[in-house]
Scaffold this motif. Structure first.
Motif, PDB file in Angstrom:
ATOM      1  N   ALA A 166       0.830  -1.213   0.000  1.00 41.50           N
ATOM      2  CA  ALA A 166       0.000   0.000   0.000  1.00 41.50           C
ATOM      3  C   ALA A 166       0.858   1.254   0.000  1.00 41.50           C
ATOM      4  O   ALA A 166       0.413   2.316  -0.460  1.00 41.50           O
ATOM      5  N   ARG A 167       2.081   1.162   0.485  1.00 44.67           N
ATOM      6  CA  ARG A 167       2.971   2.323   0.516  1.00 44.67           C
ATOM      7  C   ARG A 167       3.364   2.774  -0.889  1.00 44.67           C
ATOM      8  O   ARG A 167       3.782   3.917  -1.069  1.00 44.67           O
ATOM      9  N   TYR A 168       3.290   1.877  -1.866  1.00 41.88           N
ATOM     10  CA  TYR A 168       3.573   2.299  -3.239  1.00 41.88           C
ATOM     11  C   TYR A 168       2.375   2.077  -4.147  1.00 41.88           C
ATOM     12  O   TYR A 168       2.500   1.934  -5.364  1.00 41.88           O
ATOM     13  N   GLY A 169       1.180   2.051  -3.556  1.00 46.47           N
ATOM     14  CA  GLY A 169      -0.060   2.050  -4.321  1.00 46.47           C
ATOM     15  C   GLY A 169      -0.366   0.765  -5.048  1.00 46.47           C
ATOM     16  O   GLY A 169      -1.056   0.784  -6.073  1.00 46.47           O
ATOM     17  N   ALA A 170       0.117  -0.375  -4.524  1.00 42.32           N
ATOM     18  CA  ALA A 170      -0.079  -1.659  -5.207  1.00 42.32           C
ATOM     19  C   ALA A 170      -0.974  -2.566  -4.376  1.00 42.32           C
ATOM     20  O   ALA A 170      -1.003  -2.500  -3.144  1.00 42.32           O
ATOM     21  N   ALA A 171      -1.702  -3.421  -5.068  1.00 35.69           N
ATOM     22  CA  ALA A 171      -2.439  -4.481  -4.389  1.00 35.69           C
ATOM     23  C   ALA A 171      -1.453  -5.531  -3.915  1.00 35.69           C
ATOM     24  O   ALA A 171      -0.385  -5.721  -4.504  1.00 35.69           O
ATOM     25  N   ARG A 172      -1.801  -6.221  -2.841  1.00 37.97           N
ATOM     26  CA  ARG A 172      -0.900  -7.213  -2.256  1.00 37.97           C
ATOM     27  C   ARG A 172      -0.861  -8.481  -3.103  1.00 37.97           C
ATOM     28  O   ARG A 172      -1.886  -9.096  -3.398  1.00 37.97           O
ATOM     29  N   ASP A 173       0.348  -8.882  -3.510  1.00 39.72           N
ATOM     30  CA  ASP A 173       0.559 -10.168  -4.164  1.00 39.72           C
ATOM     31  C   ASP A 173       0.475 -11.268  -3.096  1.00 39.72           C
ATOM     32  O   ASP A 173       0.955 -11.079  -1.982  1.00 39.72           O
ATOM     33  N   PRO A 174      -0.116 -12.428  -3.414  1.00 37.98           N
ATOM     34  CA  PRO A 174      -0.198 -13.498  -2.416  1.00 37.98           C
ATOM     35  C   PRO A 174       1.162 -13.945  -1.884  1.00 37.98           C
ATOM     36  O   PRO A 174       1.250 -14.498  -0.779  1.00 37.98           O
ATOM     37  N   ARG A 175       2.235 -13.700  -2.643  1.00 37.11           N
ATOM     38  CA  ARG A 175       3.571 -14.131  -2.215  1.00 37.11           C
ATOM     39  C   ARG A 175       4.293 -13.078  -1.373  1.00 37.11           C
ATOM     40  O   ARG A 175       5.406 -13.328  -0.896  1.00 37.11           O
ATOM     41  N   THR A 176       3.671 -11.915  -1.182  1.00 42.91           N
ATOM     42  CA  THR A 176       4.253 -10.883  -0.333  1.00 42.91           C
ATOM     43  C   THR A 176       4.038 -11.237   1.130  1.00 42.91           C
ATOM     44  O   THR A 176       2.970 -11.706   1.517  1.00 42.91           O
ATOM     45  N   GLY A 177       5.055 -11.000   1.936  1.00 49.43           N
ATOM     46  CA  GLY A 177       4.995 -11.353   3.345  1.00 49.43           C
ATOM     47  C   GLY A 177       4.092 -10.420   4.140  1.00 49.43           C
ATOM     48  O   GLY A 177       3.556  -9.438   3.616  1.00 49.43           O
ATOM     49  N   PRO A 178       3.917 -10.721   5.426  1.00 52.78           N
ATOM     50  CA  PRO A 178       3.039  -9.909   6.277  1.00 52.78           C
ATOM     51  C   PRO A 178       3.555  -8.485   6.444  1.00 52.78           C
ATOM     52  O   PRO A 178       4.739  -8.207   6.276  1.00 52.78           O
TER      53      PRO A 178
END
Length: 229
Positions: A76-88
């Motif tokens: 969210a800090r760079y305006g992107a939706a979270r990818d399922p492979r991104t960590g918590p």
């Protein structure tokens, strides 16, 4: 010769064991402070402050800053939706390291970003990240050696004048560059492996690899030298 005071960001973990204790703690792998010490600096550990605004006053008392590696930056800090492979998400750490980075830039204090530190710098300057790529880390907690090639004419090339094998452990990387930042090293697959912010004076450099996991002191020696003024 006076040894410069170099602050290194740390992070909070809710459940850390040592001796008979099991408590929340601010932690950082020892390789970071040892790298600064071996390079001629005094290392000071900087735990996250509940009020990131304190970063400016803290950085004013330092001669240089290192932002350490760690978990993924919140998309969210760079305006992107979270990818399922991104960590918590670690919002307190994101806010603290962004504040330390911003203070170092505003005060022209020498800054070295390491892995996540590079990503924080890029996002702070309005850039974005690729949330997953393969081939830049081994199995869990295993650093993967690979070659990076410095870009001619950059600050990084002055520090590392030839291609070098580095210890790597990341699955995210620079996508769009932040304002004013220039790539100063690439991996063989074209991944940006270092960024810098060219300024008439100052030292702003960030690398995607983990120098604290190796024996090459040149990056932190350059930081310490810049911190001496």
């Amino acid at each position: 010769m006076t040894r410069p005071l170099v602050g290194i960001s740390t992070y909070l973990e809710p459940d850390v064991r040592w001796g008979v204790w099991r408590k929340p703690a601010a932690v950082l792998a020892a390789g970071y402070h040892e790298l600064v010490q071996r390079s001629g600096g005094h290392a000071v550990l900087l735990p996250p402050d509940p009020d990131p605004a304190t970063a400016s006053a803290l950085v004013a008392r330092l001669d240089g800053v290192v932002t350490a590696g760690g978990p993924d930056v919140e998309p969210a800090r760079y305006g992107a939706a979270r990818d399922p492979r991104t960590g918590p998400a670690y919002p307190q750490r994101d806010a603290w390291e962004a504040a330390l980075t911003e203070a170092a830039l505003e005060q022209r204090k020498p800054l070295l970003g390491i892995c996540r530190g590079l990503q924080i710098l890029n996002v702070l300057r309005g850039g974005t990240l690729t949330q997953h790529l393969d081939g830049h880390r081994g199995a869990d907690a295993v650093f993967l050696p690979h070659t990076v090639k410095p870009v001619p004419g950059t600050l990084l090339e002055r520090v590392l004048p030839a291609p070098v094998d580095v210890p790597s452990y990341h699955h995210q990387a620079v996508a769009a560059l932040g304002e004013g930042l220039v790539p100063s090293a690439y991996a063989e697959d074209g991944t940006v492996e270092a960024l810098e912010l060219p300024t008439p004076e100052g030292f702003v450099l960030a690398v995607q690899w983990h120098p604290e996991e190796g024996d090459d002191l040149r990056l932190t020696q350059a930081l310490v030298s810049a911190a001496l003024g």
